[in-house]
Design a protein around this motif. Structure first.
Motif, mmCIF file in Angstrom:
data_model
loop_
_atom_site.group_PDB
_atom_site.id
_atom_site.type_symbol
_atom_site.label_atom_id
_atom_site.label_comp_id
_atom_site.label_asym_id
_atom_site.label_seq_id
_atom_site.Cartn_x
_atom_site.Cartn_y
_atom_site.Cartn_z
ATOM 1 N N UNK B 185 -2.979 5.391 -11.647
ATOM 2 C CA UNK B 185 -2.209 4.332 -10.982
ATOM 3 C C UNK B 185 -1.140 4.930 -10.084
ATOM 4 N N UNK B 186 -1.515 5.934 -9.342
ATOM 5 C CA UNK B 186 -0.625 6.471 -8.316
ATOM 6 C C UNK B 186 -1.090 5.950 -6.961
ATOM 7 N N UNK B 187 -0.265 6.193 -5.951
ATOM 8 C CA UNK B 187 -0.611 5.726 -4.597
ATOM 9 C C UNK B 187 0.240 4.549 -4.183
ATOM 10 N N UNK B 188 -0.038 4.023 -3.003
ATOM 11 C CA UNK B 188 0.770 2.943 -2.441
ATOM 12 C C UNK B 188 -0.120 2.099 -1.512
ATOM 13 N N UNK B 189 0.083 0.776 -1.507
ATOM 14 C CA UNK B 189 -0.775 -0.087 -0.672
ATOM 15 C C UNK B 189 -0.769 0.277 0.817
ATOM 16 N N UNK B 190 0.326 0.853 1.297
ATOM 17 C CA UNK B 190 0.397 1.194 2.728
ATOM 18 C C UNK B 190 -0.676 2.213 3.119
ATOM 19 N N UNK B 191 -1.175 2.954 2.136
ATOM 20 C CA UNK B 191 -2.212 3.953 2.424
ATOM 21 C C UNK B 191 -3.477 3.290 2.987
ATOM 22 N N UNK B 192 -3.677 2.005 2.707
ATOM 23 C CA UNK B 192 -4.853 1.315 3.261
ATOM 24 C C UNK B 192 -4.677 1.025 4.756
ATOM 25 N N UNK B 193 -3.469 1.218 5.270
ATOM 26 C CA UNK B 193 -3.218 0.975 6.696
ATOM 27 C C UNK B 193 -3.376 2.241 7.539
ATOM 28 N N UNK B 194 -3.814 3.313 6.899
ATOM 29 C CA UNK B 194 -4.101 4.563 7.619
ATOM 30 C C UNK B 194 -5.596 4.834 7.476
ATOM 31 N N UNK B 195 -6.271 5.015 8.584
ATOM 32 C CA UNK B 195 -7.719 5.209 8.519
ATOM 33 C C UNK B 195 -8.070 6.519 7.834
ATOM 34 N N UNK B 196 -9.115 6.469 7.033
ATOM 35 C CA UNK B 196 -9.643 7.700 6.467
ATOM 36 C C UNK B 196 -8.941 8.214 5.237
ATOM 37 N N UNK B 197 -8.067 7.436 4.632
ATOM 38 C CA UNK B 197 -7.405 7.919 3.411
ATOM 39 C C UNK B 197 -8.443 8.064 2.276
ATOM 40 N N UNK C 33 -7.309 7.409 16.577
ATOM 41 C CA UNK C 33 -6.157 6.644 17.084
ATOM 42 C C UNK C 33 -6.438 5.166 17.163
ATOM 43 N N UNK C 34 -7.616 4.795 17.685
ATOM 44 C CA UNK C 34 -7.876 3.373 17.875
ATOM 45 C C UNK C 34 -8.089 2.704 16.527
ATOM 46 N N UNK C 35 -8.709 3.407 15.588
ATOM 47 C CA UNK C 35 -8.839 2.839 14.243
ATOM 48 C C UNK C 35 -7.455 2.600 13.653
ATOM 49 N N UNK C 36 -6.573 3.571 13.797
ATOM 50 C CA UNK C 36 -5.223 3.417 13.247
ATOM 51 C C UNK C 36 -4.430 2.325 13.969
ATOM 52 N N UNK C 37 -4.615 2.199 15.269
ATOM 53 C CA UNK C 37 -3.906 1.146 16.003
ATOM 54 C C UNK C 37 -4.394 -0.236 15.552
ATOM 55 N N UNK C 38 -5.700 -0.380 15.375
ATOM 56 C CA UNK C 38 -6.231 -1.667 14.905
ATOM 57 C C UNK C 38 -5.702 -1.976 13.508
ATOM 58 N N UNK C 39 -5.666 -0.985 12.645
ATOM 59 C CA UNK C 39 -5.111 -1.192 11.295
ATOM 60 C C UNK C 39 -3.636 -1.566 11.369
ATOM 61 N N UNK C 40 -2.880 -0.874 12.203
ATOM 62 C CA UNK C 40 -1.441 -1.132 12.311
ATOM 63 C C UNK C 40 -1.176 -2.545 12.823
ATOM 64 N N UNK C 41 -2.055 -3.026 13.696
ATOM 65 C CA UNK C 41 -1.911 -4.377 14.216
ATOM 66 C C UNK C 41 -2.289 -5.423 13.173
ATOM 67 N N UNK C 42 -3.172 -5.032 12.235
ATOM 68 C CA UNK C 42 -3.579 -5.971 11.197
ATOM 69 C C UNK C 42 -5.074 -6.242 11.167
ATOM 70 N N UNK C 43 -5.819 -5.663 12.109
ATOM 71 C CA UNK C 43 -7.271 -5.857 12.157
ATOM 72 C C UNK C 43 -7.976 -4.846 11.252
ATOM 73 N N UNK C 44 -9.281 -4.992 11.127
ATOM 74 C CA UNK C 44 -10.087 -4.090 10.316
ATOM 75 C C UNK C 44 -11.079 -3.376 11.238
ATOM 76 N N UNK C 45 -10.868 -2.087 11.490
ATOM 77 C CA UNK C 45 -11.724 -1.385 12.446
ATOM 78 C C UNK C 45 -12.974 -0.806 11.798
ATOM 79 N N UNK C 46 -14.050 -0.712 12.559
ATOM 80 C CA UNK C 46 -15.220 0.062 12.133
ATOM 81 C C UNK C 46 -15.803 0.743 13.355
ATOM 82 N N UNK C 47 -16.163 2.021 13.180
ATOM 83 C CA UNK C 47 -16.773 2.803 14.242
ATOM 84 C C UNK C 47 -18.226 3.015 13.843
ATOM 85 N N UNK C 48 -19.138 2.351 14.543
ATOM 86 C CA UNK C 48 -20.553 2.359 14.163
ATOM 87 C C UNK C 48 -21.377 2.451 15.441
ATOM 88 N N UNK C 49 -22.150 3.521 15.610
ATOM 89 C CA UNK C 49 -22.871 3.710 16.873
ATOM 90 C C UNK C 49 -24.382 3.891 16.740
#
Lengths: 268, 268, 268
Positions: B185-197, C33-49
């Motif tokens: 139970x470590x970690x923080x919800x904000x980690x879901x706002x960074x891609x690739x955690x 960067x774009x994945x992180x920007x979408x997350x920071x804005x509140x959206x859910x990004x996916x990179x699928x090609x």
């Protein structure tokens, strides 16, 4: 001020004024960092690898940087078209043999590329330079197993073999062309804890070579600027996450005074 | 100090001393971050996917991490060669089924890879673990639609089916092997706002598995270190851009005292 | 408060509440960067090609963003399947013609994609918009050679030709649909020193278009939020490395007051 610091600063100013277009065929890990480092220095980066367009793109660029970090068949096809075209047009070609020595594929592709179109400048760590010079050094992944000093003979051999400038980066950087040798003792060990710092150095060499046709000088100046920006960044905070962004800030904010105060460059 | 904290620290120290080479076949989005996280922890990362060299590379590495985040035919070919080779050589194989359940292609490839060479450790979010266990969970992109607790039965089923350790990451992380279960139970919800955690967690598991052959323990310890570094980073500044770099700094600067003070690990 | 600021804030709130899944087929340089920007804005990004799955993925997404920055045959195949599918399902399609005008390949692929499935919104810098409108502008790499104002006629022509919204980003951003025109004078010149800021703008447009079916409005609001977050970031520290992370922090922490205080939006 030593003459070298003045010359380095003159090149930095030219890059900032001309914003030379640097064509990179590089690896997935560092594309973002090297693009940002080139922008921070004042150059204009482009990452273009498709066989369908690399030749045309090489013709509008001021330098070509080829890096085999995450090579695969598609990227190799692009490299094989871009390198001869850049050479034919007299554009400087810089080659970064990431991980050569680690696999047969990397050895073969490196050999093929060198034969097809000799780069003007090759930059690698000690293990890579030794492997490329045919000294059968075993490369463990992308980290060097040797000190940069141990690779000077290999660099000289490589330089004579392919008539190019060779850079060994490490705690000390050695720049070799035939019997010429420069030593840069700038930089900080923490830089090895950030991925792609070597690849970034190679990209910066591309920017300097775009404005300075003495490629031995261009490579030397780029390594000095790389190391000085690294020192300034570590001074801000000695931790690898912070180093990444402080390095870009330092590169962008670099002054003649920074270079003059910190440059540790000698010619052997 | 609880025995677990001491054992985790012992593993961290081993990673820092041995710098195990971690071979990653991973997605384009996170290559840079996971390489930097592995470096910050003390491991030596390499991103190598070409079918021409993955087998040879697997043989010089200490662990193989496979992540299907941005999979395509080239990367899948590399995975299909590297995984059996790593298994045959007794190297730990860690699998991250990003987005499984979202498309038929991801389901098929995951099934093919598991059948070809069972990973030693699988890490996913609740939706991915449920999808992989055949529970027909719909995955919406890469974000979980379920709490990690809801996936424990699926994880157990998956663990028994493939005889491996399964990690469900989320607000609480559950690590399951047969009837064994650990909860972090470590970690923080904000980690879901960074891609690739999540992908970074999988890569760190690779580093721990390279020095600890009890893969249930290795996975558990990695999740604990991941969560603790995340907490330390959020404490510095609760915003996602800053979190990225503070996370790397925290991982690099991690001490035994940090682990001892923050570890929230229970065995069920 | 001006009506626009209120409407922008309403859209930001919708994005944060709904976390729309944004499907990106984009370039290697900016995926992180774009994945992180979408997350920071509140959206859910996916990179699928991958061609094998893009159609299925388009059907579960709320918007499709296509960016040709580092295009090659595999990615182009994915684009050619995803775009018509997203259009057929009524999902907004946003197109970023990075570097069009620089090579014949980029021109051809752009033309093919537009013909196959007209995007709802196109965003580029002035050179790209002029090249795409057939004005034979020479694009030098990815940096514009023209002011955004100079491309307004081209944007209008492009908008009428393809019946879509066109965004020219630059010191001033112009958003054009037929005879409608909006001008956003937010942002900061330092943003041009960070790679992929244009691509990030395109991705944010995708998030706004996912919650606002008036695509002219969606594009305008996204450019305003992009510029305001950039201003807030530069205010923290005027240097490009720091800007990257402060931009993400600003996007995540953006308030109605920030928008109200800084919005510089006019309709011509």
């Amino acid at each position: 001020m030593p003459q070298s610091a003045e010359s380095i600063w003159a090149n930095v100013t030219q890059i900032r004024n001309q914003a030379p277009l640097i064509h990179n065929i590089t690896n997935f890990v560092v594309m973002n960092n090297t693009a940002n480092a080139l922008l921070a220095l004042g150059a204009s980066p482009a990452m273009v690898h498709a066989p369908e367009e690399v030749e045309e793109f090489a013709s509008i660029s001021s330098a070509l940087v080829v890096n085999i970090g995450t090579l695969d068949a598609t990227f190799v096809s692009g490299m094989k078209l871009a390198m001869p075209q850049a050479k034919a047009l007299g554009k400087p070609v810089i080659f970064d043999p990431v991980g050569v020595g680690a696999t047969t594929y990397r050895n073969q592709i490196s050999e093929e590329l060198l034969t097809l179109a000799t780069p003007d400048i090759i930059r690698g760590n000690a293990s890579e330079i030794m492997a490329l010079a045919g000294l059968n050094s075993q490369t463990k992944g992308v980290d060097s197993q040797h000190s940069s000093y141990a690779a000077i003979a290999a660099a000289r051999r490589l330089s004579l073999m392919w008539n190019c400038t060779v850079v060994i980066s490490g705690a000390s950087d050695y720049i070799v062309r035939g019997n010429q040798q420069a030593t840069v003792k700038n930089g900080h060990p923490l830089m090895t804890k950030v991925t792609g710092m070597g690849c970034t150095a190679t990209a910066l060499i591309g920017a300097f070579a775009a404005v300075n046709s003495d490629y031995f000088q261009a490579a030397t100046y780029a390594m000095a600027v790389m190391g000085i920006a690294g020192e300034l960044a570590v001074q801000k905070k000695p931790a690898p996450g912070s180093l990444q962004l402080n390095f870009l800030d330092a590169l962008y904010q670099l002054t003649e005074t920074d270079i003059d105060a910190r440059l540790n460059l000698t010619y052997a």
